[in-house]
Design an enzyme around this catalytic site. Structure first.
Site, mmCIF file in Angstrom:
data_model
loop_
_atom_site.group_PDB
_atom_site.id
_atom_site.type_symbol
_atom_site.label_atom_id
_atom_site.label_comp_id
_atom_site.label_asym_id
_atom_site.label_seq_id
_atom_site.Cartn_x
_atom_site.Cartn_y
_atom_site.Cartn_z
ATOM 1 N N GLU A 175 60.444 -18.062 38.238
ATOM 2 C CA GLU A 175 59.975 -19.023 37.226
ATOM 3 C C GLU A 175 60.059 -20.458 37.755
ATOM 4 O O GLU A 175 60.743 -21.321 37.168
ATOM 5 C CB GLU A 175 60.747 -18.862 35.922
ATOM 6 N N GLU A 324 58.547 -9.636 33.731
ATOM 7 C CA GLU A 324 59.706 -9.550 32.838
ATOM 8 C C GLU A 324 59.198 -9.445 31.408
ATOM 9 O O GLU A 324 58.213 -10.099 31.045
ATOM 10 C CB GLU A 324 60.559 -10.824 32.890
HETATM 11 C C1 GLA Z 1 63.772 -15.699 32.296
HETATM 12 C C2 GLA Z 1 64.395 -15.438 33.650
HETATM 13 C C3 GLA Z 1 65.275 -14.233 33.679
HETATM 14 C C4 GLA Z 1 66.125 -14.164 32.444
HETATM 15 C C5 GLA Z 1 65.223 -14.149 31.237
HETATM 16 C C6 GLA Z 1 65.953 -13.988 29.927
HETATM 17 O O1 GLA Z 1 62.562 -15.129 32.113
HETATM 18 O O2 GLA Z 1 63.430 -15.330 34.667
HETATM 19 O O3 GLA Z 1 66.077 -14.308 34.838
HETATM 20 O O4 GLA Z 1 66.967 -15.270 32.401
HETATM 21 O O5 GLA Z 1 64.542 -15.360 31.184
HETATM 22 O O6 GLA Z 1 65.054 -13.936 28.843
#
Ligand code: GLA
Length: 687
Positions: A175, A324
């Site tokens: 991210e 994710e």
């Molecule tokens: C983000 C991060 C993950 C985790 C999620 C939790 O998307 O990339 O590592 O922290 O949030 O929702």
């Protein structure tokens, strides 16, 4: 992705049969076309526990784990001393369970030794404060030392795992989003501007720096716009940020590619509507688009979420991954509401419906300590399944069963929407009315377009648009000369272009176009915007097509060509608008250009988009679904698949326009589908 996957499958079989690595032959020697997975952090658990976790994953039909993206301190415990043996054992053990790996580069979390020894690698935030160790993304994305240290660990990983048959691909960092206002970044920005503008005279002219005495006589005087500033400067900074992210990714790609099999993809996980940088600039250097899909309030909005899917699919204009998503709930919202029973499955199929080929949960199991102890997981702290596990198991079984059916299919459509980060920024920085939200404006068009056609592409304004019958450009506020040429060529080539309120006001420097809106497209339109107004309350709009009210924003339009038609006019409102054109349209050869100068409600948008579709001769889907049910289409390999997801809070029945094959239920031929709440159907048209 399916093309990539079939290549991966073939290569994997070949490599597995030759492999001399410690890896054992997997139960599944072919990569499934649809993958379900989870983020797994073996470094957080005793090795003796790994097999039990992997066995539980296998039981849930998980075929991919995402590993390593926060594990730098375990991979390089002290500077230059690497320990990747544990990682290889974890990857190979997962492989033994039929589970492939996406390997994360760990650069989102620099280890303590690194930041202690090289504090200059820590980012300086917008308030001039240096970040600290203990969270993540605390690095300075422009810092040369950080790049060198990242390169070293990533090259080690690539050398070790670039040929591992279980490693499907690479996720760079995690991210990417945090930037730095360090002196180093500042100097790079000034150099970047010098490259872009050549001379200060040119920059001063294009930014109109005579305004408020902003003229620069030396490149070193140009500030970072920390708290707003000249729109040209602000745009320049954002584009520099985007280019620097591209360089940040390239720094890693450059050391992965020479060591990695061509079958291994390189991606990074993005965040839907996040606009911290221009993703078209960064995605250009990646092989696969992926995003992290979260629904913090627990209530899925298929239009908004579908739009985020389609933006992501548009990055590479092919199938993408959900890297994710939440197993029930997150931990970072004000009230972390769980998706209701059945909705994790509904969301997974909605992902696939929009062109995802993989869905991966964050995360498998919570670390016993750390910042995210409350986040949803698939097993509890005790290592046994949580109540959601059987639902995920069901999804996994369905992905296995329907993978071969969906293999080789993708979203194929003749309707596109244009999406531009520059336009979103330009509006966000000078909203004029806080009621005008550029993403909401996209949604107003996307919702009814998707409902009618069940497949919409969302792409950048500079791509080849010739395959589309209809292109809608919601609030394309900033139009570069090159994009203007692209749009003109599209219309002249027979395309139907729709511009909406606030279009083509700004040029490529975020300055005003010297002609009235739509600037370089005004001649083609045979009309223009005489004036814009922020509306305090709705105003009537009338014509043969509609009797309705418009709100938020109204542009007083005029026509200058006899063949430009007035489609709708404003009724009595602020005096200026009374009786004036609100929507105008002109046929250009086999194509057309339409300008919609105001903002309509959902009911009016439905009528308006029906009209736009029929003018562009787009065939609407014959499969009509009740409100609350989302229908989408994937096509390919001679197959047409309809994916229906019931987001309504009651049972819905869908009558099919022709008999179809129910792929989830023993391939029965059906004429009607009954969808329970959160229910899903995957139907194929008989060949
Ligand atoms: C983000 C991060 C993950 C985790 C999620 C939790 O998307 O990339 O590592 O922290 O949030 O929702």
């Amino acid at each position: 992705m399916n093309r990539i996957f079939s290549t991966i499958a073939v290569l994997s079989v070949a490599i597995l049969s030759m492999a001399t690595v410690h890896s054992q032959t997997t139960a599944n020697s072919q990569v499934p076309p649809l993958l379900l997975g989870a983020a797994w952090y073996p470094e957080q658990w005793p090795e003796a526990r790994w097999d039990a976790d992997l066995a539980l994953m296998e039981k849930a039909h998980l075929h991919v784990v995402r590993v390593g993206e926060f594990a730098w301190s375990s991979m390089e415990p002290t500077e230059g001393h690497y320990d990747l043996d544990w990682l290889e054992r974890a990857i190979n053990l997962a492989g033994k369970h039929g589970i492939y790996t996406v390997l994360g580069t760990p650069t989102a979390t620099p280890p303590a030794w690194l930041t202690a020894k090289y504090p200059e690698t820590l980012r300086i935030d917008e308030n001039g404060r240096r970040d600290e160790h203990g969270n993540r993304l605390q690095y300075d994305w422009s810092n040369a030392k950080y790049r060198a240290l990242s390169r070293a660990i990533v090259e080690r990983l690539a050398t070790r795992f670039g040929h591992n048959p279980y490693v499907l691909g690479w996720q760079l960092d995690n991210e990417i989003s945090q930037i730095s206002t360090s002196d180093g970044a500042h100097k790079q920005f000034q150099d970047w501007l010098q490259k872009r503008y050549g001379t200060l005279d040119n920059l001063n002219t294009r930014w109109t720096t005579a305004y408020w005495s902003q003229s620069y006589t030396d490149w070193s005087q140009i500030p970072i716009p920390r708290r707003g500033g000249n729109p040209g400067l602000m745009l320049g900074w954002k584009l520099f940020v985007s280019d620097t992210w591209r360089g940040y990714l390239m720094n890693q790609i450059d050391v992965i590619r020479p060591h990695a099999d061509a079958r291994q993809f390189i991606t990074t996980n993005t965040m839907g509507f996040f606009d911290g940088y221009d993703h078209y600039i960064t995605e250009d250097v990646l092989d696969l688009a992926a995003w992290d899909d979260y629904v913090p309030n627990g209530k899925i909005d298929p239009v908004r979420n579908g739009m985020a899917h389609d933006i992501t699919r548009g990055f590479k204009r092919k199938n993408f991954w959900i890297m994710e998503t939440q197993p029930g709930f997150v931990n970072w919202s004000s009230v972390n509401v769980s998706l209701k029973k059945g909705d994790v499955r509904a969301l997974a199929w909605h992902d696939i419906a929009h062109g995802a080929d993989a869905v991966s949960y964050w995360q498998w199991r919570s670390a016993l300590n750390g910042q995210e102890e409350y986040h949803g997981t698939l097993v509890g702290a005790d290592g046994t399944p949580v109540p959601l596990y059987p639902e995920v198991q069901q999804i996994g079984a369905e992905f296995e069963k329907l993978g071969p059916v969906l293999a080789g299919t993708h979203v194929d459509t003749d309707v596109a929407m244009l999406h531009s980060y520059e336009s979103r920024w330009a509006i966000e920085w000078q909203r004029h009315t806080d009621k005008f939200d550029p993403v909401a404006e996209m949604g107003r068009y996307y919702g009814p377009l998707h409902e009618a056609t069940q497949a919409v592409d969302i792409v950048a304004p500079n791509v080849d648009l010739s395959k589309y019958k209809l292109v809608v450009a919601p609030a394309l506020n900033l139009l570069t000369d090159a994009d203007a040429k692209n749009l003109i060529a599209y219309v002249n080539g027979g395309g139907n272009l729709v511009l909406t309120a606030r279009s083509a006001m700004k040029n490529g420097d975020n300055g005003l176009q010297p002609e009235r809106q739509p600037g370089p497209l005004a001649a083609l339109l045979g009309g223009r915007v005489e004036q814009f107004y922020a509306l305090p309350e709705p105003v009537p709009v009338d014509g043969d097509l509609l009797h309705t009210k418009a709100s938020i924003w109204a542009e007083l339009l005029s026509t200058s060509s006899p063949d430009t038609k007035v489609v709708l006019r404003y009724g009595k409102s602020n005096g200026w608008l009374d009786g004036q054109p609100a929507v105008i349209s002109r046929r250009v050869g086999n194509g057309s250009i339409t300008y919609i100068g105001t903002v309509f409600d959902d009911a009016a948008m439905k009528t308006l988009t029906e009209w736009l579709l029929s003018e562009a001769k787009v065939t609407k889907s014959k499969l009509v679904v009740p409100e609350g049910v989302e229908a989408s289409v994937r096509q390919g390999n001679g197959k047409t698949l309809h994916i229906l997801v019931n987001f309504a809070d009651k049972v819905e029945t869908v009558t099919l326009p022709s008999p179809m094959i129910d792929e989830m239920h023993d391939k029965h031929t059906v004429r009607e589908v009954v969808l329970p709440v959160s229910g899903v159907a995957v139907l194929s048209e008989p060949r």
